[in-house]
Scaffold this motif. Sequence first.
Motif, PDB file in Angstrom:
ATOM      1  N   LEU A 130       5.366  11.995   0.696  1.00 25.76           N
ATOM      2  CA  LEU A 130       5.950  10.677   0.909  1.00 25.76           C
ATOM      3  C   LEU A 130       6.073  10.486   2.426  1.00 25.76           C
ATOM      4  N   THR A 131       5.944   9.255   2.882  1.00 26.36           N
ATOM      5  CA  THR A 131       6.074   9.029   4.334  1.00 26.36           C
ATOM      6  C   THR A 131       7.370   9.651   4.855  1.00 26.36           C
ATOM      7  N   ARG A 132       8.468   9.402   4.136  1.00 29.10           N
ATOM      8  CA  ARG A 132       9.765   9.954   4.557  1.00 29.10           C
ATOM      9  C   ARG A 132       9.732  11.478   4.613  1.00 29.10           C
ATOM     10  N   THR A 145       0.819  -1.218   0.000  1.00 19.66           N
ATOM     11  CA  THR A 145       0.000   0.000   0.000  1.00 19.66           C
ATOM     12  C   THR A 145       0.853   1.269   0.000  1.00 19.66           C
ATOM     13  N   MET A 146       1.870   1.299   0.853  1.00 24.25           N
ATOM     14  CA  MET A 146       2.682   2.501   1.072  1.00 24.25           C
ATOM     15  C   MET A 146       3.384   2.960  -0.205  1.00 24.25           C
ATOM     16  N   CYS A 147       3.367   4.197  -0.568  1.00 27.02           N
ATOM     17  CA  CYS A 147       2.613   5.287   0.003  1.00 27.02           C
ATOM     18  C   CYS A 147       1.784   5.891  -1.148  1.00 27.02           C
ATOM     19  N   PRO A 148       0.445   5.759  -1.048  1.00 22.00           N
ATOM     20  CA  PRO A 148      -0.403   6.149  -2.188  1.00 22.00           C
ATOM     21  C   PRO A 148      -0.220   7.587  -2.655  1.00 22.00           C
ATOM     22  N   SER A 149      -0.013   8.510  -1.740  1.00 20.36           N
ATOM     23  CA  SER A 149       0.106   9.906  -2.185  1.00 20.36           C
ATOM     24  C   SER A 149       1.415  10.127  -2.939  1.00 20.36           C
ATOM     25  N   TYR A 150       2.447   9.371  -2.589  1.00 22.95           N
ATOM     26  CA  TYR A 150       3.691   9.468  -3.363  1.00 22.95           C
ATOM     27  C   TYR A 150       3.498   8.830  -4.740  1.00 22.95           C
ATOM     28  N   ASP A 191       4.341   5.223  11.759  1.00 20.34           N
ATOM     29  CA  ASP A 191       2.893   5.128  11.608  1.00 20.34           C
ATOM     30  C   ASP A 191       2.347   6.536  11.362  1.00 20.34           C
ATOM     31  N   MET A 192       2.406   6.950  10.098  1.00 23.63           N
ATOM     32  CA  MET A 192       2.067   8.335   9.773  1.00 23.63           C
ATOM     33  C   MET A 192       0.587   8.623   9.978  1.00 23.63           C
ATOM     34  N   ALA A 193      -0.261   7.608   9.834  1.00 18.27           N
ATOM     35  CA  ALA A 193      -1.695   7.850  10.038  1.00 18.27           C
ATOM     36  C   ALA A 193      -1.929   8.329  11.463  1.00 18.27           C
ATOM     37  N   LYS A 194      -1.257   7.686  12.394  1.00 23.54           N
ATOM     38  CA  LYS A 194      -1.413   8.091  13.798  1.00 23.54           C
ATOM     39  C   LYS A 194      -0.786   9.468  14.015  1.00 23.54           C
ATOM     40  N   SER A 211      -4.032   8.534   5.429  1.00 19.97           N
ATOM     41  CA  SER A 211      -4.158   7.766   6.682  1.00 19.97           C
ATOM     42  C   SER A 211      -4.462   6.296   6.417  1.00 19.97           C
ATOM     43  N   CYS A 212      -3.816   5.760   5.399  1.00 19.17           N
ATOM     44  CA  CYS A 212      -4.106   4.377   4.999  1.00 19.17           C
ATOM     45  C   CYS A 212      -3.420   3.355   5.911  1.00 19.17           C
ATOM     46  N   LYS A 213      -2.475   3.785   6.708  1.00 30.09           N
ATOM     47  CA  LYS A 213      -1.691   2.923   7.596  1.00 30.09           C
ATOM     48  C   LYS A 213      -0.781   1.969   6.819  1.00 30.09           C
ATOM     49  N   GLY A 214      -0.597   2.254   5.526  1.00 32.98           N
ATOM     50  CA  GLY A 214       0.331   1.424   4.744  1.00 32.98           C
ATOM     51  C   GLY A 214       1.705   1.428   5.388  1.00 32.98           C
ATOM     52  N   CYS A 215       2.116   2.609   5.837  1.00 36.66           N
ATOM     53  CA  CYS A 215       3.452   2.716   6.437  1.00 36.66           C
ATOM     54  C   CYS A 215       3.525   1.974   7.768  1.00 36.66           C
ATOM     55  N   LYS A 216       2.439   1.965   8.495  1.00 34.21           N
ATOM     56  CA  LYS A 216       2.441   1.269   9.793  1.00 34.21           C
ATOM     57  C   LYS A 216       2.921  -0.168   9.611  1.00 34.21           C
TER      58      LYS A 216
HETATM   59  S1  SF4 Z   1      -0.625   6.615   6.085  1.00 37.40           S
HETATM   60 FE1  SF4 Z   1       1.501   6.358   5.481  1.00 37.40          FE
HETATM   61  S2  SF4 Z   1       1.438   5.202   3.542  1.00 37.40           S
HETATM   62 FE2  SF4 Z   1      -0.639   6.035   3.911  1.00 37.40          FE
HETATM   63  S3  SF4 Z   1      -0.654   7.987   2.811  1.00 37.40           S
HETATM   64 FE3  SF4 Z   1      -0.061   8.440   4.916  1.00 37.40          FE
HETATM   65  S4  SF4 Z   1       2.180   8.410   4.853  1.00 37.40           S
HETATM   66 FE4  SF4 Z   1       1.489   7.387   2.998  1.00 37.40          FE
END
Ligand code: SF4
Length: 1017
Positions: free
Chosen positions: A633-635, A619-624, A681-684, A668-673
């Motif tokens: 990007l999560t980073r 999943t990670m990271c859809p917006s990137y 855990d970027m969603a959190k 907030s897809c939690k893909g990074c989690k």
């Molecule tokens: S939750 Fe993580 S993987 Fe999903 S969009 Fe946000 S930063 Fe990207």
Amino acid sequence: MNAPHPYTSQAGDFDSLARRSTEQLAQLTQQLQRHTQGEVLVSQADRGRYATDASIYQCMPLAVLVPRSEDDVVSALGICRELNVPIVPRGGGTSQCGQTVGAGLVIDFSKYLRRVIDLNVEQRTVTVEPGMVLDHLNAQLKSHGLWYPVDVSTSGQATLGGMAGNNSCGSRSIAYGNMVHNVLGADAWLSDGSLLSLGRFDQSQGAARHLGERVQQLALQLQPEIERHWPKVLRRVAGYNLDIFCNQNVRPYTADGSVNLAHLLVGSEGTLALTRSLTLQLSPLPRAKVLGVVNFPDFHSAMDTTQHIVRLGGPHLSAVELVDRTMIDLSLQNPAFAPTIRTALSPHINHGQPAAILLVEFSGESKDPLLPHLRDLVTLMGDLGLPGSVVEMVDDSAQKNLWEVRKAGLNIMMSLRGDGKPVSFIEDCAVPLEHLAEYTDALTEVFARHGTKGTWYAHASVGTLHVRPILDMRRDGAVKMRAIANEASELVRKFKGAYSGEHGDGLCRGEWIRWQFGDKIHDAFGQIKQWMDPIGLYSPSRMIDPPKMDDERLFRFPSSYRVIPIKTALDWSAWNVTADPVTETVSAPGTGGDPAQGFAKAVEMCNNNGHCRKFDAGTMCPSYRVTRDEQHLTRGRANTLRLALSGQLGTSALTDPALWETMDLCVSCKGCKRECPTGVDMAKMKIEFTHQYKQHHGYTLKDQLIAHLPRYAGWASRLAPLLNLRNRWPWLARLTERLTGLSAHRALPAWQAAHAFNTPTPGVDIATVLRAERGVVLFVDTFNGYFESDNARAAYRVLEAAGFTVHVAQRPDQHLCCGRTYLASGMVDQARVQVRQLIDYLLPLAQQGIPIVGLEPSCLLTLRDEALQLGLGESAHEVAQHALLWEEFLDREHQAGRLETLRAQLTPAQAPFLLHGHCHQKAFDLVSPIQRVLALIPQSSTTLIETSCCGMAGSFGYDAKHQDVSMAMAKLSLLPTIDKHPDAWVVADGTSCRHQIDHGSKRQALHVAQVLARHLG
Ligand code: SF4
Ligand SMILES: Cc1cc2nc3c(=O)[nH]c(=O)nc-3n(C[C@H](O)[C@H](O)[C@H](O)COP(=O)(O)OP(=O)(O)OC[C@H]3O[C@@H](n4cnc5c(N)ncnc54)[C@H](O)[C@@H]3O)c2cc1C
Ligand code: SF4
């Protein structure tokens, strides 16, 4: 209230060339904007995002250019030459030694300059632009039976330009060599603006020929020095490849012994020229692989035996990779990996507890000819006194699973919490195989002397074992780093190895170049730099005149690093810990001394490895994936949060609008989690950030409408016919968009006058379910209850048909809600109130062991995730332990053989199923239960769509500002796959996923509960 920022970064001062006045910055920006079509990034946040790579360093660039075309690069080069601004080229920014970190103009090649220019299948060559990512190239080559075999672990994000810059090496380098062995040509711009075509020396002309002759002369003059100082190993990447004229590498640089001038650029780390294109030698894709996993009673014997295995190997040996005891243990502790790692352990060695294993891989055209090699390996190990030590793996999926575990073990190691982190600075020294055992023993002793330890893994076949001692760079890390580096270098010298064997020199190992090669060769490198870049425009102060590796002004975490105190809304104390570097024992939650109550430490978990730039099945990271922007990007988000929390973006910390822009497209897809190696855990974090930001800036009407939905849904549904007019009258939709920001192009979920909460509730009361033999609680969320109440009814019917006594969670005075909409809006306190009410209701049931099942993944899983960080104590944990998704519960019952009644009632499938997993289901590894539950339907077939986020993501896609990005996410693979299967039933458990599918493909997706209910006979 956040405190004023206490920290000002000094980084960058080392490079006097790059100190520029505001006026010069303005000139640079203006000219880049005027003369290029590229993206010119100059904000503090943008520059900060490009100030780090996967190293321990940080240095603010003056500006960043993301060129759209070659012309942009040429223009930027001219502008920088004129203004005397250094250029730092960059690909994925995954370098571990600070290669891409530097003052000046960073040019990011990865976004636009990523085309295949020419593919010649017959000749097995390809010419690519430098921003092309390795995995993307190999995906294009697959159908031709070809691949580019320098298979770095970062293949999902490493660019070919960056790989050439670093002379990267893959796990299978014993078979294919390093980058330098696989580059046939390069076109590159020198700092004077001229374009040089570098290829075979004997066919070169003009400026390239002239350069080649000068380097040749230099090499011949220095031949005795080169022969004396050059490490005779495959993995040497330090300095420039002066030895192309008198090869010292154990593998010839070219197959026919010719000299290739492009090899001068390979490993030059952007200090000599800007790569415009690379011509690469491709290899046939191996069709078959077999694996022998050799178990060892002690680490020393694993290291000592490697040389014999390699000698035995022959041309089919493609990898010998180490996994040590620590990694085996870590894998055994992980429920997902334990079954796989067990398949690799031999009961004959230490009763199934080996000290290390070596993954020995043979590859070729077909399996049968490879099997004798496995047998030879077994014989060899018997001869060496270890009969029964080899576990033979011929099956492809077993091999693949084990390689995954090898990678995951490293990830677990990197996820250590606290300020001490495994630091990469001697992690790729390469020594000849005959000394590997002695070298690793001695280095382990060095670590122990300095109060730390290292976990060993990776490329045993070529004497390059990765090891990272755990150091705290904010405290005594720099001192220890210097001491360990000194002692390690002595060992490397003793064993005639290469100090820099894989990850390059950068800021970390530049000072060791003179040490490795001696003064004369070092001066010769200076001469090459002078010939190719006389004005010192490209990445100055690197290979030549580098800084000290422990110059703390260049550190991401210098001793002056401070965090702004904040009072967090969520509980981050689990991150607020310290870890013992030797035992890795972690202190009690909340004891780590983080002024941001653990939030800063959670953010700092990002080590910039760039894994979030991948585009694979996860999943990670859809917006990137849809923007290809570092910012989205999560980073990029983690870096921006870190900079803000440490006051490096100004005093406004988390309330700066630049932060909002950065977090805005996080769905907030939690893909990074799940997929980030260190569990960022970027969603959190977005919940925490939104809370902090909105506390300061206030909530909009849209925020209020979304957050309070569960509260007003009851009375709003009474006005259903009226409110639904908004979906029928476009002018009303446009008006609503103006007032609320909700997109007029979207149909909003339709209100139901009769819904699950105002029609008679089926099921039994609490007392009855507590007494029932097979009791279950159905938690009906706001969305399935008010908008799609048929789903709740279907879920109920199936549970009842399966023989369960069902209680539907409901309070007459209060709608029960998981708080999700409040969390998404940053209203954490209100979410806490909602969750507390829900938990109070569910607790007595959970305490009696009654399963609590829910339909909407994001709602039910809130109980297992965010609810545990709201400071609600043990009761939240108790409820979480019993909270299950509807299909997860049915799957569990089926596995236990308790679903036969239901199975007997299911009629054959009427169509194939096409399944889209909700992001939170993926994040919790809960997609397979849906597949197994669908498989209960006779004659069913389910195809899982390989999707990232559908793009709707709760309310994200309804926002007019997000409409385009949201649809772009859906169009990546979800909608095209659905379009290709017109007859299939589309299954999607997420409310917003179903709406996105409806909007994008005009198909009605079904919750799995509906699917099962429709098959009840
Ligand atoms: S939750 Fe993580 S993987 Fe999903 S969009 Fe946000 S930063 Fe990207
Ligand atoms: C977890 C992890 C695992 C890794 N595993 C491996 C591994 O298995 N093998 C390995 O060899 N490395 C490995 N690395 C290091 C790194 O990933 C590789 O070196 C990778 O090839 C770098 O690619 P990149 O696109 O990120 O390059 P960047 O880091 O962006 O750049 C690398 C160098 O190339 C230069 N450069 C980039 N583009 C150009 C251009 N157009 N012109 C001139 N110079 C340019 C840069 O200035 C820099 O000096 C690993 C790193 C991490 C974090
Ligand atoms: S967010 Fe995670 S995956 Fe992305 S760079 Fe940071 S640590 Fe790596």
